[in-house]
Design a protein around this motif. Sequence first.
Motif: not given
Lengths: 310, 325, 308
Positions: C1-27
Amino acid sequence: MTNSPTTPPGKVSMLSLLARDRVASTAAVVLVLIGACAVVGPMLLGDLAVEQNLRAVNLPPFSIGAGWEFVLGSDSLGRSVAARLVVAAGTTMSVAVPAVLLSLTVGSIWGMWAGFHRGRRESVSMRIADVILSFPSLLLAVVVLYVFTPSVANIIAVLAVARIPIYLRTARAESAELQSRLFVDAARTFGTGSWATIRRHVFPTVLPTLLTVAAVDFCFVMLTESSLSFLGIGIQPPDMSWGLMVAQGRQELQTAWWIAVFPGLAIIGTTVSAAMLAAWARMAGDPGQRWRLTLPRRGRGKITARKGVA
Amino acid sequence: MTATMEVDGLSVDIRTPGGTIRAVRGMSFAVHSGQTLALLGESGCGKSMTAHAVAGLLGPVADVAGGEVRLDGVDVLRLDPAARRRLAGPGLAIVFQDALTALNPVYPVGTQLAEPFRIHEKLSRRAARAKAVELMERVGIPEPRSRAGAYPHQFSGGMRQRLLIAMAVALRPAVLLADEPTTALDVTVQAQIMELLAELRAEQRMALVLITHDLAVVAEQADHVAVMYAGSVVETGPVAEVFRAPRHPYTRGLLDSVPSGAERGGRLRSIEGSPPELASLPAGCAFRERCPLARERCATERPPLVETGTGRASSCHYWKELADA
Amino acid sequence: MLTFLRRRIVSSAIPLLVVILGVFFLARLTGNPANLYLPLSATPEMRAEFAARNGFDQPIIVQFGDYLAQLSRLDFGESLRTAQPAAEAVLQAFPATLQLAGVTMLLAVVGAVVVGSLAAYRPNSAADRGASFLSATAASVPDFWFAIMGVLLFSVTLGWLPTSGTVGAAAWVLPVATLLIRPFGVLVQVVRGAMVSALSAPYIKVARSKGAGDQRVIFGHALRNAAAPALTVAGDLAVGLLNGAVVVETIFGWPGIGKLMIDSILQRDFAVLQAAVLLTALTIFALNILIDVCYALLDARVRQGVAA
């Protein structure tokens, strides 16, 4: 045996199946009518839609006395609501249709390619899709349309980009599944190139699903365009779209409700029809579900005590 | 001795795009407690449909069109749904073919095994669970206490079938229907499962209806056999007698198609042609187009199932010719 | 369960970073805020001074570096408009949206489960066709138009409900109804579809053969299996709820994050926009993790990494 009532299920043609379903065939007729309005309307009624008539301001609907063009009333500048609706259909379609086609084409080809090759190409593609989908598309459009001017081309581009992941995901899933099947392997052993295999084997199998997705997505794209136009960052006056008409009518809600009501009904009519037709097509296209459409109604059986309740 | 369950003239209709098809036409058979009746037939002959109709589990496109299913004298087809549900488990239980899809993937097996006790005996969770563990032990699941918390996908095919059987016999049903319980399994496992069923039948004095297309299984396991063709019974009787001296050309054909030691090296015989489409059954006897005995009468007159001896019956106009041969 | 969670957190974090990046430059591309904040008659010196004070004269990469450095100190900058800390402005608006979205999602899920299950019980029956038509309509209604019609009918004509405000149950009716209608329509269709296939599974026949009643079969056996696809769609809808929130908050003057974002884009208020986007992205990130956890709780096969 020539006049046998027992036609095998395979022989029931799609069109006769459609004719059997009252809801689905009505939806098809509505869509054809709206399509016709969108194509022919702007040419026939383009002038009438912008013609101001200050003696016929805010006429309520069905004011036949003032002329047939005011059958759905007029707005605060005396323009015919009916004519504007027809012309706006053209604008709305000219945004929604290219946006759907664009995202359908790019997304499907990309998805089939990613699913066919698997590996890194697949995972990178899926990550990109995740990124786009993980952000509300309307907000994305709002931000982008502030950077670039809200022209028709830009709206199409934004909507297309926002919806590519939908097709990408669907096409990838189906093509990855097919890729592992024997007939694709067989094609490969004959030395067929990957694009040729995709075109000949993957594409025909995936197409029906993609088209159904596109029909549902058409509704989404149309609604997003309307929302953007309503918020003032979509179609700009003097052009007209249904969403923009609702926004304009909102100012006069208390005196002339019909200006906002009719374009809304037009949006609902179109999207509901597309959705019903898509739902029907999904059922008709699925061999596991199709029988439900062809069933005669359950007759009154001799034995009434049966499992379940009504 | 009165039968535990009697099926009398049972018919089932399926509604299809092309119209209504009668898939089961006037099925009749009886089964006694402690005995096994085999329903034997090719796939598509209506065996499973019969079992599902008896158990009240027909799908949305199939309806019982007539007949009676008497369980201890009561026609269950005429009971209201609630009364029928009360019988499902203690009166009549069924074991399905494919144990993987027949077990709910999202619940631990212990929970699923406990369900009959929860529903019918209103036991507490804990008590029902204890009963479930007992059952698992009885059907030969190793370490039942710890395995009760495991999920269906964590068991092998044979173990899953054992679980399914355990679930069916949980409430000691009067009649157990087993719908091809071993088709999805390895040969060695098949034998174990059949053995388990035979043990449970003897232990609980159940009437077992074994649905199968396997002549060998019938010969080994069953006391009586009802041979089915195109939705109805064509011959019935004690297994030993029927197999020794069949009184219907279809049964005869089936038996001839089995490779036996004596004929080693010889050509396997098979029944010519294929079963008729249920949608367009010919008038008269359904088997006549494949029958070596067929003559004019068979095309016009549908042969009824008539008694041909003690406990034996056949639906062939000319059964005597077979009996005398 | 914990490894499952860790894997999901890591893979979901990438979109998060891209969104932050994208909005900064677009703005940054949305135009020079100096044009908006200084009078037209402002001299070039004044403009330069404004840019220098807010760091706009630096190369965009340097600005981004500064931004990240501030983020790591949990400093989100100040609103150009009100000089209020951006974090404060965003956090003030956030609860209003969260409450609105939470109530809406709760009602949508509960309603859709009930309606969808009932429709699936007898596929193609009159009730099913009715539910299909109504849900297709609900999923197709433009929310802004629905809101306006609600105002026209209940506020203007009947005078039962207020047109704006957040106080009192009456003020919630129209915004929640507007936000609800589309997710509800979509979810009914999904629940129905998933329930139809779950109800035709062999384990349903087995449950019936054990004497399980309709309630037990539908809600005990079928719904648990149908929950996974419904949950996935509910997650997507929750993200999409922010689309609706922009419209609803604009129409009803709801002081939430959607309205705040539209306002800050209109006014080139970068700091607030970025903070708002960041918080939104974080919320979506948390939501996705939450859904994955629910998914795993529902189905042991997911938990154990078995392909379902």
